[in-house]
Design a protein around this motif. Structure first.
Motif, PDB file in Angstrom:
ATOM      1  N   ASN A  74     -20.637   8.045  47.373  1.00  0.00           N
ATOM      2  CA  ASN A  74     -21.773   7.138  47.220  1.00  0.00           C
ATOM      3  C   ASN A  74     -21.298   5.755  47.670  1.00  0.00           C
ATOM      4  N   VAL A  75     -21.608   5.387  48.919  1.00  0.00           N
ATOM      5  CA  VAL A  75     -21.077   4.152  49.509  1.00  0.00           C
ATOM      6  C   VAL A  75     -21.551   2.916  48.749  1.00  0.00           C
ATOM      7  N   LYS A  76     -22.774   2.974  48.212  1.00  0.00           N
ATOM      8  CA  LYS A  76     -23.321   1.802  47.508  1.00  0.00           C
ATOM      9  C   LYS A  76     -22.578   1.524  46.198  1.00  0.00           C
ATOM     10  N   ARG A  77     -21.897   2.513  45.689  1.00  0.00           N
ATOM     11  CA  ARG A  77     -21.139   2.346  44.440  1.00  0.00           C
ATOM     12  C   ARG A  77     -19.707   1.979  44.812  1.00  0.00           C
ATOM     13  N   PHE A  78     -19.379   0.686  44.779  1.00  0.00           N
ATOM     14  CA  PHE A  78     -18.072   0.227  45.254  1.00  0.00           C
ATOM     15  C   PHE A  78     -17.011   0.411  44.170  1.00  0.00           C
ATOM     16  N   ARG A  79     -16.629   1.680  43.975  1.00  0.00           N
ATOM     17  CA  ARG A  79     -15.585   2.068  43.019  1.00  0.00           C
ATOM     18  C   ARG A  79     -14.700   3.110  43.687  1.00  0.00           C
ATOM     19  N   ILE A  80     -13.488   3.275  43.180  1.00  0.00           N
ATOM     20  CA  ILE A  80     -12.616   4.335  43.724  1.00  0.00           C
ATOM     21  C   ILE A  80     -13.165   5.682  43.264  1.00  0.00           C
ATOM     22  N   GLN A  81     -13.649   6.463  44.228  1.00  0.00           N
ATOM     23  CA  GLN A  81     -14.290   7.746  43.904  1.00  0.00           C
ATOM     24  C   GLN A  81     -13.436   8.951  44.304  1.00  0.00           C
ATOM     25  N   THR A  82     -12.506   8.745  45.243  1.00  0.00           N
ATOM     26  CA  THR A  82     -11.670   9.855  45.720  1.00  0.00           C
ATOM     27  C   THR A  82     -10.217   9.419  45.803  1.00  0.00           C
ATOM     28  N   ILE A  83      -9.319  10.307  45.363  1.00  0.00           N
ATOM     29  CA  ILE A  83      -7.875  10.115  45.531  1.00  0.00           C
ATOM     30  C   ILE A  83      -7.345  11.273  46.372  1.00  0.00           C
ATOM     31  N   VAL A  84      -6.645  10.949  47.466  1.00  0.00           N
ATOM     32  CA  VAL A  84      -5.970  11.977  48.280  1.00  0.00           C
ATOM     33  C   VAL A  84      -4.468  11.728  48.156  1.00  0.00           C
ATOM     34  N   LEU A  85      -3.737  12.699  47.631  1.00  0.00           N
ATOM     35  CA  LEU A  85      -2.292  12.568  47.458  1.00  0.00           C
ATOM     36  C   LEU A  85      -1.558  13.357  48.541  1.00  0.00           C
ATOM     37  N   CYS A  86      -0.559  12.722  49.176  1.00  0.00           N
ATOM     38  CA  CYS A  86       0.226  13.333  50.252  1.00  0.00           C
ATOM     39  C   CYS A  86       1.715  13.184  49.930  1.00  0.00           C
ATOM     40  N   PRO A  87       2.567  14.076  50.449  1.00  0.00           N
ATOM     41  CA  PRO A  87       4.000  13.990  50.132  1.00  0.00           C
ATOM     42  C   PRO A  87       4.733  12.845  50.818  1.00  0.00           C
ATOM     43  N   THR A  88       4.288  12.437  52.014  1.00  0.00           N
ATOM     44  CA  THR A  88       5.021  11.409  52.759  1.00  0.00           C
ATOM     45  C   THR A  88       4.065  10.349  53.289  1.00  0.00           C
ATOM     46  N   ARG A  89       4.632   9.186  53.574  1.00  0.00           N
ATOM     47  CA  ARG A  89       3.830   8.103  54.122  1.00  0.00           C
ATOM     48  C   ARG A  89       3.265   8.479  55.490  1.00  0.00           C
ATOM     49  N   GLU A  90       4.086   9.193  56.301  1.00  0.00           N
ATOM     50  CA  GLU A  90       3.623   9.576  57.639  1.00  0.00           C
ATOM     51  C   GLU A  90       2.331  10.392  57.550  1.00  0.00           C
ATOM     52  N   LEU A  91       2.332  11.360  56.636  1.00  0.00           N
ATOM     53  CA  LEU A  91       1.143  12.204  56.492  1.00  0.00           C
ATOM     54  C   LEU A  91      -0.026  11.397  55.930  1.00  0.00           C
ATOM     55  N   ALA A  92       0.246  10.532  54.941  1.00  0.00           N
ATOM     56  CA  ALA A  92      -0.823   9.713  54.352  1.00  0.00           C
ATOM     57  C   ALA A  92      -1.488   8.838  55.414  1.00  0.00           C
ATOM     58  N   ASP A  93      -0.672   8.229  56.280  1.00  0.00           N
ATOM     59  CA  ASP A  93      -1.224   7.391  57.355  1.00  0.00           C
ATOM     60  C   ASP A  93      -2.115   8.206  58.292  1.00  0.00           C
ATOM     61  N   GLN A  94      -1.634   9.414  58.603  1.00  0.00           N
ATOM     62  CA  GLN A  94      -2.379  10.306  59.500  1.00  0.00           C
ATOM     63  C   GLN A  94      -3.713  10.708  58.876  1.00  0.00           C
ATOM     64  N   VAL A  95      -3.674  11.069  57.578  1.00  0.00           N
ATOM     65  CA  VAL A  95      -4.882  11.506  56.858  1.00  0.00           C
ATOM     66  C   VAL A  95      -5.886  10.351  56.770  1.00  0.00           C
ATOM     67  N   ALA A  96      -5.403   9.152  56.404  1.00  0.00           N
ATOM     68  CA  ALA A  96      -6.291   7.993  56.286  1.00  0.00           C
ATOM     69  C   ALA A  96      -6.965   7.687  57.623  1.00  0.00           C
ATOM     70  N   LYS A  97      -6.187   7.788  58.694  1.00  0.00           N
ATOM     71  CA  LYS A  97      -6.722   7.522  60.033  1.00  0.00           C
ATOM     72  C   LYS A  97      -7.835   8.516  60.369  1.00  0.00           C
ATOM     73  N   GLU A  98      -7.619   9.802  60.049  1.00  0.00           N
ATOM     74  CA  GLU A  98      -8.634  10.805  60.374  1.00  0.00           C
ATOM     75  C   GLU A  98      -9.893  10.623  59.522  1.00  0.00           C
ATOM     76  N   ILE A  99      -9.729  10.258  58.235  1.00  0.00           N
ATOM     77  CA  ILE A  99     -10.896  10.023  57.379  1.00  0.00           C
ATOM     78  C   ILE A  99     -11.706   8.839  57.920  1.00  0.00           C
ATOM     79  N   ARG A 100     -11.022   7.787  58.343  1.00  0.00           N
ATOM     80  CA  ARG A 100     -11.730   6.625  58.914  1.00  0.00           C
ATOM     81  C   ARG A 100     -12.507   7.028  60.170  1.00  0.00           C
ATOM     82  N   THR A 101     -11.902   7.898  60.993  1.00  0.00           N
ATOM     83  CA  THR A 101     -12.585   8.367  62.210  1.00  0.00           C
ATOM     84  C   THR A 101     -13.830   9.173  61.853  1.00  0.00           C
ATOM     85  N   LEU A 102     -13.712  10.062  60.857  1.00  0.00           N
ATOM     86  CA  LEU A 102     -14.851  10.877  60.430  1.00  0.00           C
ATOM     87  C   LEU A 102     -15.947  10.015  59.804  1.00  0.00           C
TER      88      LEU A 102
END
Length: 467
Positions: A74-102
């Motif tokens: 819900n974009v209008k609700r400016f609260r942390i609604q989702t947490i994605v946990l990854c084992p490494t920073r490299e993977l976290a950066d990759q995942v964040a980049k893909e979510i931003r693209t989507l």
């Protein structure tokens, strides 16, 4: 267990109950048909069910949970609604980049990355401004939680990406701590390449009647050729590796070891013999790991010696060969390793060393992959007269980035000013907040460095040096 379908209609993104802006963005990205993991997991994810999905890297799993969490947001609700946990920073950066693209077609979605190995200050500032989605590593998220900077009371979706690696890396206590801070009534998605007993245990503790989805980790025999080499008592593996590298001359290869110590030892031995090689393991500072991955991805090194954990998040499209210097402890890990070559329809070769004591592992691989292992002979010692291939490119680091308004186009413009360097000779460019990196051919390295240090970018000069 879900069953896959061969019907194109049901594997179309348009068949899903996705928000119109997500579907429209997928069309602009030319994403029309789902991969198997997406087709099998997305209907359950979109209906709000907890899902356990077993699939290898490169299967499209990030888009599966990325679309799921964006559809729920819900974009209008400016609260942390989702947490994605990854084992490494490299993977976290990759995942964040893909979510931003989507999320490109959806206005004002804020994705924040919280990982160790980078200064805490900018993260604290970003947290004060708020976010919808947090992607991060367990250790750094615990740091922010314990200092009261992170509030998880509004989280309605938790994603554990590469959960098997997080448990292997000893993050169980951190995961427990984070999960205890969020509402019990939430949707939980667990993605994992392998499914050890620990995963089953954690799933029972934190999930409600999860839907199980498994995409078989088999590979096309045409695209990946496997060769096995039996090491005799006292036989030197480093010599065997050298013979194969000199004989096959792969343009890019990953050598897998089981321990950090062995990884460094193998990389040092190959470097002493003149190979273009880098080591990647958990004992390195995050900044150094980032540089290693960058150099390997942009062809500034031919060989990467790595542990399995460190190699997660490695995003290389064309990898000629994988060497299992030490055979993996687990069959699923072996399959995952070799799947890094022969991707996207290209061909690849996987070379595996083993000894008689490890025959039980070979038997398990034969059963899982339905193949018969026949050990091959190593190349003749005469190949030692060959010279190792040197890296095609060199990486230049520039002491400026996004905060200095630098863009890739500025770097290309500076390098192509004059006739010495053509635009199509410039390799990958990466611009971060305060640093930029560009790969240039070895033969033009000094010319390129000279152009950057003596030329002007954004009407000013920047310091630069070879990585």
């Amino acid at each position: 267990m879900s069953q896959s379908t061969n019907q194109a209609a049901s594997s179309s993104f348009a068949s899903l109950q996705l928000k119109p802006d997500l579907l429209a963005n997928l069309e602009t990205m030319n994403f029309t048909q789902m991969t198997q993991i997406q087709a099998e997991s997305l209907p359950a994810i979109l209906s709000g069910k907890d899902v356990i999905a077993q699939a290898k890297t490169g299967s499209g799993k990030t888009a599966a949970f990325g679309l799921g969490l964006l559809n729920k947001l819900n974009v209008k609700r400016f609260r942390i609604q989702t947490i994605v946990l990854c084992p490494t920073r490299e993977l976290a950066d990759q995942v964040a980049k893909e979510i931003r693209t989507l999320a490109r077609g959806t206005h004002n979605v804020k994705v924040l990355t919280l990982c160790g190995g980078v200064p805490m200050g900018p993260q604290i500032g970003s947290l004060e401004h708020g976010a919808h989605i947090i992607v991060g590593t367990p250790g750094r998220i615990v740091d922010h939680l314990d200092s009261g900077r992170l509030n998880l009371n509004n989280v309605n979706m938790l994603v554990l990406d590469e959960a098997d690696r997080m448990l292997e890396m000893g993050f169980q206590d951190h995961l427990d701590h984070i999960i205890a801070q969020m509402p019990q009534h939430r949707q939980t998605l667990l993605f994992s390449a392998t499914y050890p007993e620990q995963i089953q245990t954690i799933a029972e503790q934190i999930m409600v009647k999860p839907t199980m989805v498994k995409v078989e980790t088999t590979h096309d025999d045409v695209t990946i050729e496997q060769q096995f080499f039996e090491m005799q008592d006292g036989q030197n593996r480093i010599e065997a590796l050298e013979l194969l590298l000199l004989d096959k001359q792969p343009s890019s290869a990953v050598v897998f070891c089981n321990t950090k110590r062995e990884t460094q030892k193998v990389a040092d031995s190959l470097a002493d013999k003149g190979f273009s090689v880098l080591a990647l393991h958990g004992d390195l500072e995050q900044r150094d790991r980032d540089k290693m991955l960058l150099q390997f991805a942009n062809k500034s090194a031919r060989i990467l010696v790595a542990t399995d954990v460190a190699a997660r998040g490695l995003d290389i499209d064309e990898l000629d060969a994988v060497f299992n210097y030490q055979i993996a402890y687990d069959t699923e890990v072996h399959i995952h390793r070799i799947g890094r070559t022969g991707r996207a329809g290209s061909t690849g070769v996987a070379y595996t060393f083993y000894n008689l004591e490890e025959m039980y592992k070979i038997t398990a691989i034969e059963d899982a992959m339905k193949l018969e292992v026949s050990p091959k002979a190593l190349p003749d010692m005469s190949v030692l007269t060959k010279q190792p291939l040197q890296a095609e490119m060199v990486t230049i680091q520039i002491d400026g980035g996004k905060k200095h308004k630098l863009r890739p186009g500025d770097i290309v413009g500076c390098l192509t000013n004059g006739k010495e360097i053509a635009g199509n000779q410039i390799g990958k460019i990466k611009v971060t907040d305060i640093r930029s990196y560009v790969a240039v051919p070895q033969a033009l390295a000094k010319t390129a460095l000279n152009k950057i240090t003596k030329g002007r970018l954004k009407n000013r000069t920047f310091r630069a040096w070879f990585v």
